[in-house]
Scaffold this motif. Structure first.
Motif, PDB file in Angstrom:
ATOM      1  N   PRO A  51      27.805 128.524  68.345  1.00 63.28           N
ATOM      2  CA  PRO A  51      27.756 127.208  68.359  1.00 63.28           C
ATOM      3  C   PRO A  51      27.732 126.768  69.781  1.00 63.28           C
ATOM      4  CG  PRO A  51      29.543 127.688  66.750  1.00 63.28           C
ATOM      5  CD  PRO A  51      29.228 129.080  67.540  1.00 63.28           C
ATOM      6  N   GLY A  52      26.693 125.651  70.070  1.00 64.18           N
ATOM      7  CA  GLY A  52      26.647 125.179  71.431  1.00 64.18           C
ATOM      8  C   GLY A  52      25.725 125.956  72.299  1.00 64.18           C
ATOM      9  N   VAL A  53      25.192 127.300  71.681  1.00 63.44           N
ATOM     10  CA  VAL A  53      24.312 127.939  72.606  1.00 63.44           C
ATOM     11  C   VAL A  53      22.939 128.153  71.836  1.00 63.44           C
ATOM     12  CG1 VAL A  53      23.717 130.323  73.526  1.00 63.44           C
ATOM     13  CG2 VAL A  53      26.149 129.553  73.599  1.00 63.44           C
ATOM     14  N   GLY A 210      28.207 141.395  68.392  1.00 65.48           N
ATOM     15  CA  GLY A 210      27.447 140.926  67.031  1.00 65.48           C
ATOM     16  C   GLY A 210      26.680 139.514  67.433  1.00 65.48           C
ATOM     17  N   PRO A 211      27.274 138.558  67.894  1.00 65.61           N
ATOM     18  CA  PRO A 211      26.345 137.389  67.981  1.00 65.61           C
ATOM     19  C   PRO A 211      25.576 137.251  68.814  1.00 65.61           C
ATOM     20  CG  PRO A 211      28.850 136.726  67.852  1.00 65.61           C
ATOM     21  CD  PRO A 211      28.592 138.327  67.836  1.00 65.61           C
ATOM     22  N   PHE A 212      25.366 138.131  70.068  1.00 66.70           N
ATOM     23  CA  PHE A 212      24.606 138.245  70.987  1.00 66.70           C
ATOM     24  C   PHE A 212      23.325 138.830  70.419  1.00 66.70           C
ATOM     25  CE2 PHE A 212      21.772 140.757  73.780  1.00 66.70           C
ATOM     26  CZ  PHE A 212      21.692 140.019  75.160  1.00 66.70           C
ATOM     27  N   ARG A 213      23.136 139.771  69.335  1.00 61.96           N
ATOM     28  CA  ARG A 213      22.302 140.374  68.742  1.00 61.96           C
ATOM     29  C   ARG A 213      21.605 139.426  67.958  1.00 61.96           C
ATOM     30  NH1 ARG A 213      25.298 146.166  67.993  1.00 61.96           N
ATOM     31  NH2 ARG A 213      25.174 146.644  70.157  1.00 61.96           N
ATOM     32  N   ASP A 214      22.180 138.339  67.367  1.00 62.02           N
ATOM     33  CA  ASP A 214      21.639 137.373  66.530  1.00 62.02           C
ATOM     34  C   ASP A 214      20.833 136.373  67.882  1.00 62.02           C
ATOM     35  OD1 ASP A 214      22.605 137.978  64.407  1.00 62.02           O
ATOM     36  OD2 ASP A 214      24.268 136.620  64.507  1.00 62.02           O
ATOM     37  N   ALA A 215      21.350 135.932  69.025  1.00 63.12           N
ATOM     38  CA  ALA A 215      20.763 135.450  69.998  1.00 63.12           C
ATOM     39  C   ALA A 215      19.653 136.023  70.510  1.00 63.12           C
ATOM     40  CB  ALA A 215      21.683 135.044  70.954  1.00 63.12           C
ATOM     41  N   ALA A 216      19.481 137.502  70.654  1.00 63.04           N
ATOM     42  CA  ALA A 216      18.457 137.907  71.360  1.00 63.04           C
ATOM     43  C   ALA A 216      17.644 138.782  70.585  1.00 63.04           C
ATOM     44  CB  ALA A 216      19.018 138.898  72.826  1.00 63.04           C
ATOM     45  N   PRO A 275      32.072 143.521  94.913  1.00 60.35           N
ATOM     46  CA  PRO A 275      32.369 142.540  93.701  1.00 60.35           C
ATOM     47  C   PRO A 275      32.513 142.987  92.559  1.00 60.35           C
ATOM     48  CG  PRO A 275      30.678 141.602  95.681  1.00 60.35           C
ATOM     49  CD  PRO A 275      30.951 143.066  95.743  1.00 60.35           C
ATOM     50  N   ILE A 276      33.348 142.439  91.702  1.00 59.00           N
ATOM     51  CA  ILE A 276      33.680 142.879  90.382  1.00 59.00           C
ATOM     52  C   ILE A 276      33.225 141.404  89.457  1.00 59.00           C
ATOM     53  CG2 ILE A 276      35.164 143.681  88.726  1.00 59.00           C
ATOM     54  CD1 ILE A 276      34.778 145.792  90.820  1.00 59.00           C
ATOM     55  N   VAL A 277      32.421 142.128  88.406  1.00 55.74           N
ATOM     56  CA  VAL A 277      32.081 141.011  87.530  1.00 55.74           C
ATOM     57  C   VAL A 277      32.534 141.293  86.083  1.00 55.74           C
ATOM     58  CG1 VAL A 277      29.784 139.784  86.550  1.00 55.74           C
ATOM     59  CG2 VAL A 277      29.793 141.125  88.862  1.00 55.74           C
ATOM     60  N   ALA A 278      32.929 140.221  85.403  1.00 56.08           N
ATOM     61  CA  ALA A 278      33.495 140.320  84.027  1.00 56.08           C
ATOM     62  C   ALA A 278      32.854 139.348  82.946  1.00 56.08           C
ATOM     63  CB  ALA A 278      34.853 139.724  84.073  1.00 56.08           C
ATOM     64  N   TYR A 279      32.276 140.321  82.113  1.00 58.75           N
ATOM     65  CA  TYR A 279      31.355 139.576  81.002  1.00 58.75           C
ATOM     66  C   TYR A 279      32.131 139.103  79.971  1.00 58.75           C
ATOM     67  CZ  TYR A 279      26.574 138.471  78.903  1.00 58.75           C
ATOM     68  OH  TYR A 279      25.629 137.812  78.262  1.00 58.75           O
ATOM     69  N   ASN A 280      32.260 137.718  79.820  1.00 56.36           N
ATOM     70  CA  ASN A 280      32.889 137.294  78.586  1.00 56.36           C
ATOM     71  C   ASN A 280      31.961 137.146  77.528  1.00 56.36           C
ATOM     72  OD1 ASN A 280      34.217 133.819  77.820  1.00 56.36           O
ATOM     73  ND2 ASN A 280      34.802 135.825  76.886  1.00 56.36           N
ATOM     74  N   VAL A 281      32.021 138.161  76.517  1.00 55.71           N
ATOM     75  CA  VAL A 281      30.848 138.298  75.731  1.00 55.71           C
ATOM     76  C   VAL A 281      30.659 137.296  74.730  1.00 55.71           C
ATOM     77  CG1 VAL A 281      30.525 140.542  76.371  1.00 55.71           C
ATOM     78  CG2 VAL A 281      31.738 140.073  74.531  1.00 55.71           C
ATOM     79  N   SER A 282      29.814 137.613  73.740  1.00 58.05           N
ATOM     80  CA  SER A 282      29.282 136.602  72.669  1.00 58.05           C
ATOM     81  C   SER A 282      30.397 136.526  71.749  1.00 58.05           C
ATOM     82  CB  SER A 282      28.036 137.112  72.074  1.00 58.05           C
ATOM     83  OG  SER A 282      28.048 138.413  71.339  1.00 58.05           O
ATOM     84  N   GLY A 283      30.906 137.726  71.291  1.00 54.49           N
ATOM     85  CA  GLY A 283      32.057 137.828  70.022  1.00 54.49           C
ATOM     86  C   GLY A 283      33.355 136.980  70.393  1.00 54.49           C
ATOM     87  N   GLU A 284      33.586 137.386  71.649  1.00 56.03           N
ATOM     88  CA  GLU A 284      34.782 136.585  72.440  1.00 56.03           C
ATOM     89  C   GLU A 284      34.498 135.037  72.395  1.00 56.03           C
ATOM     90  OE1 GLU A 284      35.777 140.222  75.524  1.00 56.03           O
ATOM     91  OE2 GLU A 284      34.941 138.313  76.231  1.00 56.03           O
ATOM     92  N   TYR A 285      33.577 134.416  72.741  1.00 56.72           N
ATOM     93  CA  TYR A 285      32.954 133.138  72.767  1.00 56.72           C
ATOM     94  C   TYR A 285      33.147 132.678  71.178  1.00 56.72           C
ATOM     95  CZ  TYR A 285      29.850 128.872  72.768  1.00 56.72           C
ATOM     96  OH  TYR A 285      29.189 127.969  72.786  1.00 56.72           O
ATOM     97  N   SER A 286      32.473 133.270  70.328  1.00 54.75           N
ATOM     98  CA  SER A 286      32.419 132.727  68.904  1.00 54.75           C
ATOM     99  C   SER A 286      33.839 132.960  68.171  1.00 54.75           C
ATOM    100  CB  SER A 286      31.409 133.667  68.022  1.00 54.75           C
ATOM    101  OG  SER A 286      30.080 133.846  68.454  1.00 54.75           O
ATOM    102  N   PHE A 322      30.779 129.891  78.089  1.00 56.73           N
ATOM    103  CA  PHE A 322      31.632 128.756  78.318  1.00 56.73           C
ATOM    104  C   PHE A 322      31.507 128.041  79.688  1.00 56.73           C
ATOM    105  CE2 PHE A 322      34.450 130.900  75.118  1.00 56.73           C
ATOM    106  CZ  PHE A 322      34.537 129.836  74.121  1.00 56.73           C
ATOM    107  N   SER A 323      30.523 128.704  80.438  1.00 56.80           N
ATOM    108  CA  SER A 323      30.378 128.029  81.957  1.00 56.80           C
ATOM    109  C   SER A 323      30.330 126.554  81.798  1.00 56.80           C
ATOM    110  CB  SER A 323      29.321 128.768  82.842  1.00 56.80           C
ATOM    111  OG  SER A 323      29.543 130.126  82.840  1.00 56.80           O
ATOM    112  N   LYS A 324      29.303 125.921  80.969  1.00 51.62           N
ATOM    113  CA  LYS A 324      29.202 124.580  81.199  1.00 51.62           C
ATOM    114  C   LYS A 324      30.330 123.855  80.468  1.00 51.62           C
ATOM    115  CE  LYS A 324      25.512 124.306  78.627  1.00 51.62           C
ATOM    116  NZ  LYS A 324      24.300 123.642  77.909  1.00 51.62           N
ATOM    117  N   ASP A 325      31.090 124.171  79.533  1.00 53.79           N
ATOM    118  CA  ASP A 325      32.222 123.572  79.352  1.00 53.79           C
ATOM    119  C   ASP A 325      33.545 123.755  80.247  1.00 53.79           C
ATOM    120  OD1 ASP A 325      31.177 122.734  76.830  1.00 53.79           O
ATOM    121  OD2 ASP A 325      31.909 124.847  75.993  1.00 53.79           O
ATOM    122  N   ALA A 326      33.563 124.883  80.781  1.00 51.26           N
ATOM    123  CA  ALA A 326      34.705 125.224  81.905  1.00 51.26           C
ATOM    124  C   ALA A 326      34.271 124.103  83.180  1.00 51.26           C
ATOM    125  CB  ALA A 326      34.786 126.323  82.294  1.00 51.26           C
ATOM    126  N   ALA A 327      33.171 124.235  83.607  1.00 57.36           N
ATOM    127  CA  ALA A 327      32.791 123.201  84.436  1.00 57.36           C
ATOM    128  C   ALA A 327      33.068 121.700  84.253  1.00 57.36           C
ATOM    129  CB  ALA A 327      31.236 123.541  85.170  1.00 57.36           C
TER     130      ALA A 327
END
Length: 331
Positions: A51-53, A210-216, A275-286, A322-327
């Motif tokens: 939702p929201g993506v 899982g949700p990412f595979r729907d998105a892409a 630099p270390i990058v963390a990817y907060n992925v689709s299932g975590e979001y959903s 969540f970037s836009k919401d967090a901003a």
């Protein structure tokens, strides 16, 4: 000294004091917003499991990018949904491919917005795997082997085409052995030696995608990705994967997913100075979105706590839907 001379609650008495002594602070500059770009026109399709993506066609993309820039988010991560797919992902390295066209437009609109190009073939192959595949039938079922070395040239071609289009950072997510070396060599040979590589160094074969595979539209048509993505049970292997990428020329190291792998984020932070990058992925979001829609949790409080935990674990950059919401909340 101990209680009653020492009272830890003194530094928690009010919001002002808590803010003064806060050890970890999340900033909007830490965030990257993923975007799904699709072929066609007039497309602004919400992803049912996220939702929201949305998926955006090129003619609806600018409004989304305008909003991202207005919120102060410094970077976007582009994923493409092509019109056609084939066995080798030709659309991925087509100079007029969907990611390349979107990159050119975004850099035209906002030259200072950092465009990160996801460099993988799974969105562009008709079999949904992240490289070339040798397929065969057995017991009436289709099976396949993902061909590592043969895939490297295609991944390098994809990275070069993305850099030519104006991508600021190449983010290869395929988990083939030697992929950073192949892409670094391809970029350097093409004159893009200053384009950094944000490597998906530690990418687990996770159920959270899982949700990412729907998105892409990138679900594997047979088998799974466990022969190239990492076993969720392994952590020492993460060090080996990351070290290989460092030696091959990676400029940033990513852990994906983030929420269930904060111990791995901390491990990489302690072992490497990149630099270390963390990817907060689709299932975590959903999961959070679904619980919030039921009224079971406070979405804002949960999200900000979660993103702060990623930075506390050692992430310098956080890719999150969540970037836009967090901003907005940080404002």
């Amino acid at each position: 000294m101990a209680f009653p001379i020492v009272r830890h609650r003194r530094l928690r008495q009010n919001a002002g004091i808590r803010s003064m002594v806060r050890e970890t602070v999340l900033h909007v500059e830490d965030l990257v917003q993923p975007i799904f770009v699709s072929y066609g026109s007039g497309v602004r399709t919400e992803i049912s499991s996220m939702p929201g993506v949305f998926q955006f066609s090129l003619d609806t993309l600018k409004a989304e990018v305008d909003e991202i820039v207005s919120l102060g988010i410094p970077a976007v991560l582009l994923f493409g949904i092509p019109e056609t797919k084939d066995s080798v992902g030709t659309s991925g390295f087509d100079e007029n491919g969907i990611v390349q066209e979107a990159t050119r437009l975004i850099k035209q609109w906002y030259p200072d917005l950092i465009v990160i190009a996801d460099t993988c073939l799974c969105e562009f192959t008709d079999h949904g795997h992240c490289g070339m595949v040798h397929t065969f039938e057995r017991d009436g079922h289709v099976h396949g082997d993902v061909l590592n070395d043969e895939s490297l040239e295609l991944l390098a071609r994809t990275a070069v085409s993305q850099a030519k289009a104006g991508a600021d950072i190449i983010a290869p997510s395929n988990m083939m052995d030697g992929f950073v070396q192949a892409i670094r060599a391809g970029l350097d040979e093409a004159g893009f030696e200053n384009v950094p590589i944000m490597s998906y160094s530690v990418k687990y074969a996770s159920a959270f995608y899982g949700p990412f595979r729907d998105a892409a539209d990138s679900a594997p048509q047979f088998g799974d990705r466990k022969t190239y993505q990492m076993d969720p049970a392994n952590v020492r292997e993460a060090l080996r994967e990351a070290e290989s990428d460092v030696l091959e020329g990676a400029d940033m190291l990513m852990v994906k997913p983030a929420m269930a792998y904060l111990d791995v984020v901390r491990l990489l932070r302690d072992q490497f100075d990149l630099p270390i990058v963390a990817y907060n992925v689709s299932g975590e979001y959903s999961m959070i979105k679904a619980a919030a829609q039921q009224g079971w949790i406070s979405e804002q409080a949960i999200v900000m706590e979660l993103l702060t935990s990623m930075k506390r674990a050692g992430a310098d950059i956080i890719i999150t839907y969540f970037s836009k919401d967090a901003a907005r909340w940080m404002r």
